[in-house]
Design an enzyme around this catalytic site. Structure first.
Site, PDB file in Angstrom:
ATOM      1  N   SER A 127       0.093 -84.316  15.770  1.00  0.00           N
ATOM      2  CA  SER A 127       0.574 -84.081  14.595  1.00  0.00           C
ATOM      3  C   SER A 127      -0.517 -82.930  13.976  1.00  0.00           C
ATOM      4  O   SER A 127      -1.514 -82.829  14.241  1.00  0.00           O
ATOM      5  CB  SER A 127       0.568 -85.304  13.855  1.00  0.00           C
ATOM      6  OG  SER A 127       0.513 -85.081  12.379  1.00  0.00           O
ATOM      7  N   TYR A 152      -4.219 -93.430  10.866  1.00  0.00           N
ATOM      8  CA  TYR A 152      -2.904 -93.088  11.559  1.00  0.00           C
ATOM      9  C   TYR A 152      -3.242 -91.664  12.098  1.00  0.00           C
ATOM     10  O   TYR A 152      -3.270 -91.246  13.463  1.00  0.00           O
ATOM     11  CB  TYR A 152      -1.701 -92.646  10.544  1.00  0.00           C
ATOM     12  CG  TYR A 152      -0.758 -91.790  11.332  1.00  0.00           C
ATOM     13  CD1 TYR A 152       0.081 -92.182  12.025  1.00  0.00           C
ATOM     14  CD2 TYR A 152      -0.849 -90.448  10.651  1.00  0.00           C
ATOM     15  CE1 TYR A 152       1.180 -91.116  12.886  1.00  0.00           C
ATOM     16  CE2 TYR A 152      -0.003 -89.392  11.299  1.00  0.00           C
ATOM     17  CZ  TYR A 152       0.974 -89.769  12.092  1.00  0.00           C
ATOM     18  OH  TYR A 152       1.920 -88.831  12.647  1.00  0.00           O
ATOM     19  N   LYS A 156      -4.393 -90.050  16.186  1.00  0.00           N
ATOM     20  CA  LYS A 156      -3.773 -88.916  16.814  1.00  0.00           C
ATOM     21  C   LYS A 156      -4.927 -88.226  17.795  1.00  0.00           C
ATOM     22  O   LYS A 156      -4.733 -87.746  18.538  1.00  0.00           O
ATOM     23  CB  LYS A 156      -3.034 -87.995  15.947  1.00  0.00           C
ATOM     24  CG  LYS A 156      -1.769 -88.598  15.347  1.00  0.00           C
ATOM     25  CD  LYS A 156      -0.514 -88.804  16.622  1.00  0.00           C
ATOM     26  CE  LYS A 156       0.587 -89.451  16.041  1.00  0.00           C
ATOM     27  NZ  LYS A 156       1.549 -89.803  17.023  1.00  0.00           N
TER      28      LYS A 156
END
Ligand code: UDP
Length: 339
Positions: A127, A152, A156
C-alpha cells in the site's frame, strides 16, 4: 516457465474478485482461498456466472497452516497473489494484536507453503501507506520507508521486509511488492464492486451510499489541510485498472526479475472535494456534505509516481475519475443491500 495456476488469497474480496476476472480473461487458472471474514460467498457465484467457468474455492483462513498446505498439495500452483488481510486503518488502532497476528501470520504461513512446495512467484498487496507522511509527492518506489501511522500500515511495512529478506536468499523466486493507491469504482458490468459491512470507512462507498439516499450526508474529515482546497489529497485508481496491474506483474515474472517493487496508481492527486465534484458530474446527483474535524492518522497528501510500472510493466490506467464514480454508483444501485 509459463505461469498457469494462480492461488489468490482473499480472492472474493474487493480487489481480489476484480483480479480474478482479469486473470481468467488472460487465460490464467485461479484457485481462491478466502475466510469470508469480509467477503460474501455470493461473489463466487457472480464470478463463475460472469466467466462461465468453475473456480476451485476453499473457505479457509490463511493463518491455518494445515489447511493452507492441503491446497498447495492439491494443485500445482505456479504463482500466489496474496490479498487476504485485515484492512481498516481505524480498527487496526483499536485492535493491534488482531491486526499484527492476522496480517503477519497469514503472510508467513503462505510463504512457508510457497517455500515447501517450490513455488517461484509471489505477489504481495502492499500500500501507499508504507510511505507514511511522504517527504515529497508523487512518491517514488525508492523513497524511504520509515514508520506507518497505524498498525495496519505497519503490517504492510513488516510484510514487505519479510518478503525482501526471503528474496535475498531465494534468488530464484520472483517477488513483487505492489504498493496500491486508493482503489475505487466497480466492474463495468455492475456485477462486482465494493461492499463494506456496516458504515463505510472509506470515502467512495460512503459517497455512493449518500448518492442513493442510504446515508444523509458525507462528513468531509478536515478542511484546513495545507492543500489547494483544504481537504486531503489521494490517488484514486479504478479497481479494474489495479487488478490488471497484477496480470502485468505475472507477465513480468516470466522474465525472472527477482524482487520488484511497483507503485500502482494514476499518478494524479485528487482532493476529497474533487472526488465529490467528479461524482456529481458523473451521476448528476447532488452529494450533501458537511465539514467535520480531521480524522486521526490521516496525512494531508499522498499520491504515487507510476513511471516505473508504466515503463517496466506497460501499466496504464483506462478509467478516469468520473468512470470510477459512474461504475461505483451503478454497482450501488444494483446492490442496495450488498450482494
Ligand atoms: N474521508 C472523508 N469522509 C469519509 C471517509 C473518508 O472525508 O467519510 C476522507 C479521508 O479523511 C481521506 C480520504 O477521504 O482524506 C480518503 O479516505 P479513505 O478512508 O477512503 O482512504 P485512505 O486514504 O484513508 O486509505
Amino acid at each position: 516457465m509459463k505461469i498457469k495456476k494462480v492461488l489468490v488469497t482473499g480472492g472474493l474480496g474487493y480487489i481480489g474478485s476484480h483480479t480474478i476476472v482479469e486473470l481468467v480473461n488472460k487465460g490464467y487458472e485461479p484457485i481462491i482461498i478466502d475466510n469470508l471474514s469480509n467477503a460474501s460467498i455470493k461473489v463466487l457465484d457472480v464470478l463463475e456466472q460472469m466467466l462461465k467457468i468453475k473456480i476451485p474455492f476453499y473457505q479457509i483462513d490463511c493463518t491455518d497452516s494445515c489447511e493452507v498446505n492441503k491446497v498447495f498439495d492439491e494443485h500445482k500452483i505456479d504463482a500466489v497473489i496474496h490479498f487476504a488481510a485485515l484492512k481498516a486503518v481505524g480498527e487496526s488502532i483499536q485492535k493491534p494484536a488482531e491486526y499484527y497476528y492476522n496480517n503477519l501470520v497469514s503472510t508467513l504461513t503462505i510463504l512457508k507453503a510457497v517455500q515447501a512446495h517450490g513455488v517461484k512467484n509471489f505477489i504481495f498487496s502492499s500500500s501507499a501507506t508504507v510511505y507514511g507522511n511522504p517527504i515529497h509527492v508523487p512518491c517514488l518506489e525508492s523513497d524511504p520507508i520509515v514508520n506507518a501511522t497505524n498498525p495496519y500500515g505497519q503490517t504492510k511495512i513488516i510484510n514487505e521486509r519479510i518478503l525482501t529478506d526471503y528474496s535475498n536468499i531465494h534468488k530464484d523466486t520472483n517477488i513483487a511488492l505492489l504498493r496500491y493507491a486508493n482503489p475505487i469504482g466497480a466492474h463495468s458490468s455492475g456485477k462486482l464492486g465494493e461492499n463494506p459491512n456496516g458504515i463505510p470507512n472509506n470515502l467512495m462507498p460512503y459517497v455512493s451510499q449518500v448518492a442513493v439516499g442510504k446515508r444523509d450526508k458525507l462528513t468531509v474529515f478536515g478542511n484546513d489541510y495545507p492543500t489547494k482546497d483544504g481537504t486531503c489529497i489521494r490517488d484514486y485508481i479504478h479497481v479494474s485498472d489495479l487488478a490488471l496491474g497484477h496480470v502485468l506483474t505475472l507477465e513480468k515474472f516470466e522474465t525472472d526479475p527477482g524482487l520488484v517493487i511497483y507503485n500502482l496508481g494514476t499518478g494524479e492527486g485528487t482532493s476529497v472535494l474533487d472526488l465529490v465534484n467528479a461524482y456529481q458530474k458523473a451521476t448528476g446527483i447532488k452529494i450533501n456534505y458537511t465539514f467535520g474535524p480531521r480524522r486521526d492518522g490521516d496525512i494531508p497528501t499522498n499520491y504515487l509516481d507510476v513511471t516505473k510500472a508504466k515503463n517496466e510493466l506497460g501499466f496504464k490506467c483506462k478509467y478516469s475519475i468520473e468512470d470510477c464514480c459512474k461504475t461505483a454508483y451503478e454497482f450501488q444501485i444494483k446492490h442496495p443491500n450488498g450482494y
